[in-house]
Design an enzyme around this catalytic site. Structure first.
Site, PDB file in Angstrom:
ATOM      1  N   PRO A   2     -19.739 -45.232  20.517  1.00 31.18           N
ATOM      2  CA  PRO A   2     -20.153 -43.939  21.055  1.00 31.18           C
ATOM      3  C   PRO A   2     -21.665 -43.797  21.061  1.00 31.18           C
ATOM      4  O   PRO A   2     -22.330 -44.037  20.058  1.00 31.18           O
ATOM      5  CB  PRO A   2     -19.518 -42.932  20.093  1.00 31.18           C
ATOM      6  CG  PRO A   2     -18.474 -43.684  19.362  1.00 31.18           C
ATOM      7  CD  PRO A   2     -18.995 -45.072  19.269  1.00 31.18           C
ATOM      8  N   GLU A   3     -22.183 -43.401  22.199  1.00 33.53           N
ATOM      9  CA  GLU A   3     -23.596 -43.086  22.335  1.00 33.53           C
ATOM     10  C   GLU A   3     -23.720 -41.562  22.450  1.00 33.53           C
ATOM     11  O   GLU A   3     -22.736 -40.861  22.246  1.00 33.53           O
ATOM     12  CB  GLU A   3     -24.156 -43.792  23.582  1.00 33.53           C
ATOM     13  CG  GLU A   3     -23.862 -45.286  23.590  1.00 33.53           C
ATOM     14  CD  GLU A   3     -24.415 -46.015  24.793  1.00 33.53           C
ATOM     15  OE1 GLU A   3     -25.436 -45.580  25.342  1.00 33.53           O
ATOM     16  OE2 GLU A   3     -23.821 -47.032  25.188  1.00 33.53           O
ATOM     17  N   LYS A  59     -26.784 -39.840  17.479  1.00 34.20           N
ATOM     18  CA  LYS A  59     -25.364 -40.202  17.559  1.00 34.20           C
ATOM     19  C   LYS A  59     -24.608 -39.742  16.313  1.00 34.20           C
ATOM     20  O   LYS A  59     -23.506 -40.220  16.035  1.00 34.20           O
ATOM     21  CB  LYS A  59     -25.213 -41.720  17.709  1.00 34.20           C
ATOM     22  CG  LYS A  59     -25.887 -42.278  18.959  1.00 34.20           C
ATOM     23  CD  LYS A  59     -25.878 -43.804  18.986  1.00 34.20           C
ATOM     24  CE  LYS A  59     -26.754 -44.329  20.111  1.00 34.20           C
ATOM     25  NZ  LYS A  59     -26.942 -45.792  20.058  1.00 34.20           N
ATOM     26  N   ARG A 125     -13.368 -51.091  12.899  1.00 36.21           N
ATOM     27  CA  ARG A 125     -14.294 -52.080  12.330  1.00 36.21           C
ATOM     28  C   ARG A 125     -14.979 -51.639  11.042  1.00 36.21           C
ATOM     29  O   ARG A 125     -15.773 -52.405  10.494  1.00 36.21           O
ATOM     30  CB  ARG A 125     -15.332 -52.473  13.391  1.00 36.21           C
ATOM     31  CG  ARG A 125     -14.707 -53.323  14.488  1.00 36.21           C
ATOM     32  CD  ARG A 125     -15.655 -53.563  15.634  1.00 36.21           C
ATOM     33  NE  ARG A 125     -16.684 -54.543  15.340  1.00 36.21           N
ATOM     34  CZ  ARG A 125     -17.614 -54.930  16.216  1.00 36.21           C
ATOM     35  NH1 ARG A 125     -17.634 -54.398  17.416  1.00 36.21           N
ATOM     36  NH2 ARG A 125     -18.492 -55.817  15.892  1.00 36.21           N
ATOM     37  N   ARG A 278     -27.864 -58.169  23.036  1.00 36.36           N
ATOM     38  CA  ARG A 278     -26.713 -57.432  23.522  1.00 36.36           C
ATOM     39  C   ARG A 278     -26.283 -57.940  24.878  1.00 36.36           C
ATOM     40  O   ARG A 278     -27.084 -58.502  25.622  1.00 36.36           O
ATOM     41  CB  ARG A 278     -27.050 -55.924  23.648  1.00 36.36           C
ATOM     42  CG  ARG A 278     -27.880 -55.371  22.533  1.00 36.36           C
ATOM     43  CD  ARG A 278     -27.134 -55.430  21.238  1.00 36.36           C
ATOM     44  NE  ARG A 278     -25.918 -54.655  21.313  1.00 36.36           N
ATOM     45  CZ  ARG A 278     -25.855 -53.348  21.106  1.00 36.36           C
ATOM     46  NH1 ARG A 278     -26.937 -52.689  20.798  1.00 36.36           N
ATOM     47  NH2 ARG A 278     -24.715 -52.718  21.186  1.00 36.36           N
TER      48      ARG A 278
END
Length: 288
Positions: A2-3, A59, A125, A278
């Site tokens: 999520p950003e 965030k 995670r 990335r």
DNA sequence: CACTTGACCTGTCCGC
DNA sequence: TGCGGACAGGTCAAGT
């Protein structure tokens, strides 16, 4: 995962769903990893506490309790905050909901309210976390002191945006955009999308990006984030809103996860490369 | 201080 | 169908 737009979508959902509710119990299934300071303070400052406000900074979600404590929550890559009440949400399409019965095996924290509804913090995670901190201490935690300005604030100007990059002159523009101390809330999706919008290659050195290009990037970043909020965020794999439903920004993405497809601007095949550590999506023709 | 890289975890997907 | 390896949207702690 999520950003800023995803966290803001969750915030808006929670605001309508949990404000005014009172906590009856808290279940921590993965301490200390997911809830480092869960011991002790939970009993004293969470049980019987009423939810007063749901805020966001960068965030990070901030759930203020009537006891003067705040739940500080970072979803990192795979975190979810899902509310389940008695009411049946929307007669929506079955595919709207990504998750089934809760708790499930990724549930780390469960908050039960006195009206028998629940808030679940799931995180496959285990990178995300929940912390219980006195509300007045929130601005003093390291992350809050270092994080850059909110890019969607009404008084955030292009000039301020450009100035924020002064410290990162020698790195590339994508790494700088992802740096939370430069500007808050930008992650991999909206970095790629806004750079495409501004026709800037993610490989460009910050010092080589012109004032004019920065101004365009400022507007592209704000536009793409506002659109993403309007669409309820981006669901690639895990992200869901406070009702457990997916967001639809990915239907509007121009480059992100579109490798092998045509650039919507010039038709050139979009490439995916590894950059700034990335996965990075670019149009090799129109991003210079 | 600025910059880069690897670590933190679990799950999935891809190629053999 | 099984297995190893690469990869996944975020941040830190280390290293240079």
């Amino acid at each position: 995962m999520p950003e800023l737009p995803e966290v803001e979508t969750v915030r808006r959902g929670l605001e309508t769903l949990i404000i005014g509710r009172v906590i009856r119990s808290v279940g921590v299934l993965d301490s200390p990893k997911s809830f480092p300071n869960a011991q002790g303070d939970v009993e004293e400052f969470m049980i019987h506490a009423e939810i007063r406000a749901v805020r966001r900074r960068a965030k990070v979600l901030l759930i203020d309790l009537a006891t003067g404590y705040t739940l500080v929550i970072h979803l990192k890559m795979t975190g979810q905050l899902v509310y389940r009440g008695d009411q049946v949400f929307g007669a929506g399409h079955p595919n709207d909901s990504l998750i089934g019965e809760l708790p499930d095996r990724s549930t780390r924290v469960m908050i039960e309210f006195t009206d028998n509804s629940w808030l679940y913090f799931n995180d496959q995670r285990k990178f995300g976390w929940v912390k219980l901190i006195p509300t007045i201490e929130v601005p003093n935690i390291d992350f809050m002191k270092k994080v850059g300005p909110e890019p969607l604030d009404a008084d955030f100007t292009p000039e301020q945006f450009i100035m924020r990059f002064a410290r990162r002159k020698n790195t590339n523009i994508k790494a700088a955009l992802l740096d939370q101390t430069v500007v808050a809330g930008v992650g991999n999706i909206y970095a790629d999308e806004s750079l495409w919008g501004a026709r800037i290659s993610p490989k460009r050195k910050v010092s080589d990006v012109t004032h004019g290009e920065f101004t365009v990037l400022y507007h592209e970043l704000r536009d793409v984030m506002n659109l993403a909020i309007e669409k309820g965020g981006s669901t690639d794999k895990n992200y869901v809103n406070a009702e457990g439903k997916r967001g639809s920004y990915m239907d509007f993405a121009r480059v992100f996860r579109r490798e092998g497809l045509a650039c919507p601007r010039c038709g050139t095949t979009i490439e995916k490369i590894k950059w700034a550590g990335r996965g990075t999506h670019i149009c090799p023709n129109c991003q210079k």
